[in-house]
Structure formats: structure tokens, C-alpha cells
Design a protein around this motif. Structure first.
Motif, mmCIF file in Angstrom:
data_model
loop_
_atom_site.group_PDB
_atom_site.id
_atom_site.type_symbol
_atom_site.label_atom_id
_atom_site.label_comp_id
_atom_site.label_asym_id
_atom_site.label_seq_id
_atom_site.Cartn_x
_atom_site.Cartn_y
_atom_site.Cartn_z
ATOM 1 N N LEU A 1 46.841 34.005 39.156
ATOM 2 C CA LEU A 1 47.981 33.085 39.143
ATOM 3 C C LEU A 1 48.510 32.874 37.731
ATOM 4 N N THR A 2 48.233 33.845 36.865
ATOM 5 C CA THR A 2 48.682 33.724 35.469
ATOM 6 C C THR A 2 50.116 34.199 35.286
ATOM 7 N N GLY A 3 50.631 34.959 36.261
ATOM 8 C CA GLY A 3 51.960 35.535 36.107
ATOM 9 C C GLY A 3 51.997 36.755 35.217
ATOM 10 N N ILE A 4 50.827 37.251 34.820
ATOM 11 C CA ILE A 4 50.722 38.426 33.936
ATOM 12 C C ILE A 4 49.965 39.508 34.697
ATOM 13 N N SER A 5 50.644 40.590 35.020
ATOM 14 C CA SER A 5 50.044 41.615 35.872
ATOM 15 C C SER A 5 48.800 42.236 35.233
ATOM 16 N N GLU A 6 48.759 42.279 33.900
ATOM 17 C CA GLU A 6 47.597 42.870 33.229
ATOM 18 C C GLU A 6 46.311 42.102 33.535
ATOM 19 N N ASN A 7 46.441 40.865 33.957
ATOM 20 C CA ASN A 7 45.250 40.065 34.260
ATOM 21 C C ASN A 7 44.656 40.378 35.627
ATOM 22 N N ASP A 8 45.295 41.275 36.390
ATOM 23 C CA ASP A 8 44.682 41.712 37.651
ATOM 24 C C ASP A 8 43.301 42.302 37.394
ATOM 25 N N VAL A 9 43.196 43.088 36.330
ATOM 26 C CA VAL A 9 41.908 43.699 35.986
ATOM 27 C C VAL A 9 40.897 42.620 35.603
ATOM 28 N N LEU A 10 41.359 41.609 34.868
ATOM 29 C CA LEU A 10 40.482 40.512 34.476
ATOM 30 C C LEU A 10 39.933 39.795 35.710
ATOM 31 N N CYS A 11 40.796 39.566 36.711
ATOM 32 C CA CYS A 11 40.358 38.892 37.939
ATOM 33 C C CYS A 11 39.340 39.744 38.698
ATOM 34 N N GLU A 12 39.572 41.049 38.740
ATOM 35 C CA GLU A 12 38.605 41.939 39.394
ATOM 36 C C GLU A 12 37.259 41.900 38.676
ATOM 37 N N THR A 13 37.303 41.869 37.346
ATOM 38 C CA THR A 13 36.065 41.829 36.570
ATOM 39 C C THR A 13 35.297 40.540 36.840
ATOM 40 N N ILE A 14 36.011 39.409 36.872
ATOM 41 C CA ILE A 14 35.356 38.129 37.158
ATOM 42 C C ILE A 14 34.736 38.158 38.552
ATOM 43 N N THR A 15 35.479 38.689 39.532
ATOM 44 C CA THR A 15 34.958 38.781 40.903
ATOM 45 C C THR A 15 33.681 39.611 40.938
#
Length: 686
Positions: free
Chosen positions: A232-246
Motif C-alpha cells: 500500500l506504499t504506491g511504489i511498485s518497486e516495493n512489491d519485491v519488499l512485500c514478497e520478501t517480508i512474507t
């Protein structure tokens, strides 16, 4: 006597006119036959009524005649359940176990039938004109003693085969219990014998009350599904960050919590891709717990919101927010903070469940009252983190005292206000859970506060003008409740500005230190064109209520539309400082302010992307509406109407401002066909 029109929601989706015809016919027949059989309609609930009869005989005769009438074309598929017991009537309340038992009996009925308890059956024994059939003994949720259930037999009634009720989830057969009940029963009386009849339509009610929870085994308690962390950051590059956290959370839970099973991410994704409900996924995969997460970003700070839910009992156990300054190792730092707390909560809950399987948890009323006071105080803060902290407290109250209405009412309030205004949950989740918890609360204790919330949810979530108009006059005479000047908002949306001012004055008299009454009065004067009076009120109130979220949110809109940009930006800064969550209205305000300041378009687009992400994820808070308003503000009308249509299709709460929203008045005056089409489809009341 509970009655329920089976499949009403499906009928409404398939043929709205047919559904409205059935509802009108049902209401007409119900009123006529209730009066004929000496019943008294105490209060309407949703599309139904609460009725008191002088005897069990009157209630059964009324039910029989109702079912005969409902068989005539157009057929109305109604279930009826009747119970007799003690009740207490006061000016603003109706209490007693009879309500809960009657609702449970109705829930196991079939359309065209009349079901009732053994208490009612005993009253019919001396009346030879009635034939009854014993079905079985049922163990209903939140009812201490088993209840023998009977069906009325008649050529024009549906009488199910008793075999249909053997070994269902909501009951169990108890040998010899029929004789024990008939021989040792004590009849409860209130003056004469009163039979409570509650008629609930539209298939929206008592969803939770009709589902019995399975007994949890150890494997189920020791299993968890980690949902993909939402970006929900509005920054598509953070998709990878969310996957890593998951992935890190899954790894930590697999290694450190002692779980028998952590469901593979690929299986969860399959269910999410298919759009399957989480409860179905949990049941199919035999999962006891679900972990949800969302990543936010503002300025230089990342926020990770996590919620742990009990999949079996459909309740949140724990929620927390973790912060970390932007930079290296964000994922590792966030998940390492979170995993230990999750592990602790899971193990504590597991121990509680083990203990409760051997003995019921006990807590005195004082401690439960303390839990409620803490939860109410958190909810009153109206921010996301506080509401998430309040939810497990309300769930604890429900766990300890399942027949206490206040726990359900608190959760209904969170899903109504948190979903309706602030967009903390998915829209469908807000609507269904608010309805579920609200009707649970009403079944246990049908208070006037619950009636007011039922009106609020019917209006905002369903756009049900017929219900709202019919019931507004009944509940608006009551003292206003402190979660917002609803009656004033209602009339502002419908263009009844004199009435809005009247209700705002009443609210201010009752709650002089709450800003929402003043906010709605200001909005009414602004919308009616008395800008001088609106401006005078804002000059008096802005500094006084600058930390009141309701006031600041709504009056910022007035400053914006009046062109008071300095005041608007000052209020927007207060919202950003005191309210860290990316509510749709706040993102809209940010985008407008950045456009006004002529900031970098890419920065503005980040805010719009966040709004679009919220829309794509089905979040509440009306993101489509605010995207439309932004594009209308910058005079991109074509895009604005595209989003306005999406807002209408989703029944956004803010869509109810279509009639009076200032930005849209230029289309209304010009009779723009795009606006006129949507306006007419809303079917406004006269």
C-alpha cells in the motif's frame, strides 16, 4: 417468532423490482395478520418487525395464516421459528433469552414451515385442531440447555422429514431428553404468557448466529496461513519488499513457533486468485490461524501492519504496527520485530484453547466491564491502530460472555465507522461483518443504539433509501449517538439543508464538545449557499476542533471548495500529522494540495496510484469517488466520469453525496447526460 425470507439477497440481485414487490407484500400481510391475532409490533428491524403476542396460541395461529398467505402468488419463501419465555420490556429495550432461542429455531427451519420449541408445543396439546411433529433435540449456540423442536403439520405447510435433522452441525440427539423436558419443565410467565416474534428479512441477518463452530483439534490449532503482505506504499518497486517480508514471516513461523503446518504460499495464492473467501480457504486447508499484513510508506518511514485472526472463530486475536526508517534491511528489521510477537500470541492463544477445552474460562463482570471500557476508549480514538487494538478486546469479551451484546456491538461499530468513513477494511468485509455483528447484538439485546447503527449501515453500505426513509422518523427522535451527527449528514446528502441544521443543533446540544455537529452545520450553510454564515462558524470553530478528526476531515472539504486554500492546507497538515493512515480522503487532499502548489506530477501520481491500488484491492473509504473528484477538480471530466461510474457500481459510501457535492453542481445545472444518468440510477427518495 423469527421469520426469514430465504434467498432475498439473491432475488434482489437478480430482479430488484420483484424483490421490492415481495418485501412490500410481506410487510402488508404481516401488519394485517399481526393485528388480527392481537399482536403488537414493538419495533422494526431491517425489513422485519419485533412483535409481542398475548399467548402462544395467537402466535401459532398468526404464523399458520401467514404461511398460507405467503403461498399465494407471488410466493414468498419464509421460515418461521417460535419460542415462549420471559421477557422484560422497557421504554428503549427488550431483553430475554426468548429472542435468542427463537432466532436459533428459525435458523434450522425451511421455507413454508412453522417450527417452535417444546414450550410452545405444550400450549398446543389441548387444542385438537393443531397437529405437531417432533423433529429432534437441538443444541444451539449460546443456549445453555438443549431445545426440543417441533413442526406444525398442515396441508398447506411444508413439514420436513425428521430424518433430515439427524446429525446436523447445529444439534445433537439426546436419548430420553424429551420425557425429562416434558415432565420437569417450569413455565416462565410475564403477566400473561408472552410470545416474542421477531421478523428479519433480506437474508442479511444472523449469519454468524446460524453457524456452529466445530471442535478444534490440536493439528488445527497448530496451523497457520500467512497471506501475502499487501503493498500500500504506491511504489511498485516495493512489491519485491512485500514478497520478501512474507517469505521471511513464513520462514520464522516455520522455524520458531513450533507449528505443525505453515501453509505453502503457492496454495494460498491459488485461493486468492480464484477469489475464494478466506473462511473457505481455511476450512479446506484445515488452517487454524490467518496472518494478514500491509506495508505503508510515508516520507522516510515504512509501516508494517499485521493482524492475526482465529480462522475457526472468525475473530481477530492481535494486531500491531511496526515502523522502520527507510534504508537497507527494511524487510529483515520489520519481520524480526514482528515474528517474536506473533509467536508469543500464538502460543498464548494455544494454551488458552487447551485450557478452555478442559474447563470454561471464567471472568467476573468487573473484569469484562474493564475490557469493554478499554475497547470503547480505543475505538473512540477513531484511528486505525487504536481500532485494531480494540478488536481483540471485544473478541475476548465475546469469548468470555458470548451472550453479552456489547462485544458484538463494539465490533459492529468498528466495521461501520472504520469501513464507512476511514477505509480501514475491504468494503465487502466492512459491510458483511458490520451486519453480522450488528444482528448478533440485536438478537441478544435489541437496543436503540443498535437500531440507529442498523439505519446507518442500511443507508451508507446498501443505499437503501426505502428503509432509511421509513425508519429515520422512528429513530431520529431518539437522543443522537456520539459516533457522528448522522441525521445531519443524511439530510445534507439528500439536500434537506434546513432539516440538517435542525439535527446538527440537536447534536450540539447533546455533545457540545464534539466537532461533528458543527462540521455538518457548516457544510449545510455552505451547500445552501450561505457562505458568510459558514465562514463565520469556521472562524469560531477551526481552532477549537483542530484535533477532532470528524470536524477536520469535513471542514477541510468546505475550505477547499470555498477556495480558502491556506486554511485547507493547514487542516490537511493536521490530518497528516495526527492520522498516519492513508485513508482515501487524505490521499485526495494530498493530491489536491500538491496540484495547487504545482509540485512534481510524478509525486502527485504516487498519491493517485495509492488510491487506485485501494480501489483494485476492494478497500472501503470510497477510493473511486475521490479519484473522480480529483479529476473533476483539475477539469479532466472524461476521466472523472469513468471513476464516478466505478464509484456507483461499487456503491461507495461517498456516492451518496452525488446529489449535493459542490464540485458536481456544474454538471447538474448543465444537465450533463453523464451526470443525469447516474443521478437517476440512484433512485433518490422524494
Amino acid at each position: 417468532m423469527f421469520t426469514d425470507v430465504q434467498g432475498y439477497t439473491a432475488i434482489m440481485h437478480e430482479d430488484e423490482q420483484r424483490a421490492l414487490t415481495l418485501r412490500s407484500r410481506h410487510r402488508k400481510l404481516f401488519n394485517e395478520l399481526t393485528e388480527k391475532h392481537r399482536g403488537t409490533v414493538v419495533q422494526y428491524f431491517g425489513d422485519g418487525t419485533l412483535t409481542v403476542f398475548d399467548s402462544a396460541l395467537d402466535a401459532v395461529e398468526c404464523a399458520l395464516e401467514l404461511q398460507k398467505a405467503f403461498r399465494q402468488a407471488p410466493v414468498i419463501p419464509v421460515r418461521i421459528g417460535i419460542h415462549m419465555g420471559d421477557i422484560v420490556l422497557s421504554e428503549d429495550d427488550i431483553m430475554g433469552d426468548a429472542v435468542n432461542v427463537a432466532s436459533r429455531i428459525e435458523s434450522v427451519g425451511v421455507p413454508g414451515s412453522v417450527f417452535f420449541s417444546d414450550h410452545v408445543n405444550d400450549q398446543l396439546r389441548s387444542h385438537k385442531k393443531f397437529e405437531t411433529r417432533f423433529l429432534d433435540v437441538f443444541r444451539f449456540k449460546n443456549v445453555k440447555e438443549p431445545v426440543p423442536v417441533y413442526a406444525l403439520v398442515d396441508d398447506q405447510l411444508v413439514v420436513p422429514d425428521r430424518k433430515a435433522y439427524v446429525k446436523t452441525k447445529s444439534h445433537s440427539n439426546v436419548k430420553g431428553i424429551g420425557n425429562r423436558f416434558s415432565n420437569n419443565r417450569k413455565m416462565l410467565q410475564w403477566g400473561g404468557v408472552l410470545v416474542l416474534a421477531l421478523c428479519i428479512l433480506a437474508g442479511l441477518y444472523f449469519t454468524l448466529a446460524k453457524k456452529e463452530l466445530p471442535i478444534a483439534d490440536d493439528a488445527l490449532l497448530r496451523s497457520i496461513a500467512v497471506l501475502p503482505v499487501q503493498n500500500l506504499t504506491g511504489i511498485s518497486e516495493n512489491d519485491v519488499l512485500c514478497e520478501t517480508i512474507t517469505d521471511d514471516l513464513i520462514g520464522q513461523l516455520s522455524d520458531g513457533v513450533g507449528m505443525i503446518k505453515v501453509v505453502p504460499k503457492s496454495l494460498i495464492q491459488d485461493y486468492l486468485d480464484q477469489g475464494e473467501p478466506l473462511q473457505k480457504m481455511a476450512a479446506t486447508l484445515n488452517v487454524g490461524y490467518i496472518l494478514e499484513g500491509a506495508l505503508h510508506h510515508s516520507d522516510s518511514l515504512y509501516n508494517l501492519d499485521l493482524r492475526l485472526a482465529d480462522a475457526m472463530e472468525r475473530m481477530y486475536l492481535w494486531s500491531e504496527r511496526y515502523d522502520h526508517v527507510s534504508g537497507a534491511n527494511v524487510a529483515t528489521m520489520l519481520q524480526s520485530q514482528a515474528s517474536g510477537a506473533i509467536a508469543s500470541e500464538l502460543n498464548a492463544h494455544y494454551r488458552d484453547r487447551e485450557k478452555s477445552s478442559a474447563q470454561n474460562l471464567a471472568m467476573d463482570n468487573k473484569n469484562v466491564n474493564e475490557l469493554l471500557a478499554r475497547a470503547d476508549a480505543l475505538t473512540d480514538k477513531m484511528d486505525k491502530e487504536s481500532m485494531y487494538q480494540a478488536m481483540p478486546l471485544y473478541q475476548k469479551v465475546i469469548q468470555l460472555e458470548p451472550n453479552r451484546a456489547e462485544g458484538y456491538m463494539g465490533l459492529a461499530r468498528i466495521y461501520t465507522i472504520g469501513g464507512m468513513i476511514w477505509g480501514f477494511f475491504k468494503q465487502e468485509e466492512s459491510r458483511t461483518r458490520a451486519a453480522d455483528y450488528l444482528e448478533k447484538s440485536i438478537a441478544l439485546k435489541p437496543t436503540l443504539e443498535a437500531s440507529q447503527y442498523l439505519l446507518v449501515s442500511k443507508f451508507f453500505f446498501e443505499h437503501d433509501f426505502e428503509y432509511s426513509e421509513e425508519h429515520l422518523s422512528l429513530v431520529a427522535i431518539l437522543p443522537p449517538f456520539p459516533d457522528g451527527a448522522f441525521y445531519s449528514v443524511y439530510n445534507n446528502m439528500l439536500g434537506r439543508f434546513d432539516e440538517s441544521i435542525h439535527y446538527a443543533e440537536n447534536y450540539i446540544d447533546r455533545f457540545p464538545d464534539a466537532g461533528n455537529g458543527f462540521a455538518q452545520m457548516i457544510r449545510a450553510y455552505f451547500l445552501v449557499g450561505d457562505w458568510a454564515k459558514a465562514d463565520s462558524l469556521m472562524n469560531r470553530c477551526d481552532s477549537r476542533f483542530k484535533h477532532d478528526l470528524f470536524y477536520t476531515r469535513d471542514v477541510a472539504m468546505v475550505h477547499l471548495n470555498m477556495g480558502n486554500m491556506e486554511s485547507f492546507m493547514e487542516m490537511n497538515n493536521i490530518l497528516k500529522t495526527n492520522f498516519l493512515d492513508n485513508a482515501a480522503v487524505h490521499l485526495y487532499y494530498d493530491a489536491i494540495e500538491m496540484y495547487y502548489k504545482e509540485e512534481n506530477p510524478s509525486k502527485i501520481q504516487e498519491k493517485l496510484n495509492l488510491l487506485e491500488d485501494q480501489y483494485n484491492m476492494g478497500m472501503s473509504g470510497s477510493p473511486a469517488w475521490f479519484l473522480a473528484m480529483y479529476h473533476f477538480y483539475i477539469k479532466d471530466d472524461e476521466t472523472g466520469f469513468q471513476w464516478l461510474q466505478k464509484s456507483f457500481d461499487r456503491k461507495d459510501v461517498e456516492m451518496l453525496w452525488l446529489k449535493t457535492e459542490y464540485i458536481l453542481q456544474r454538471f447538474k445545472k448543465a444537465q450533463d447526460p453523464r451526470y443525469t444518468k447516474l443521478y437517476n440510477q440512484m433512485h433518490w427518495p422524494e
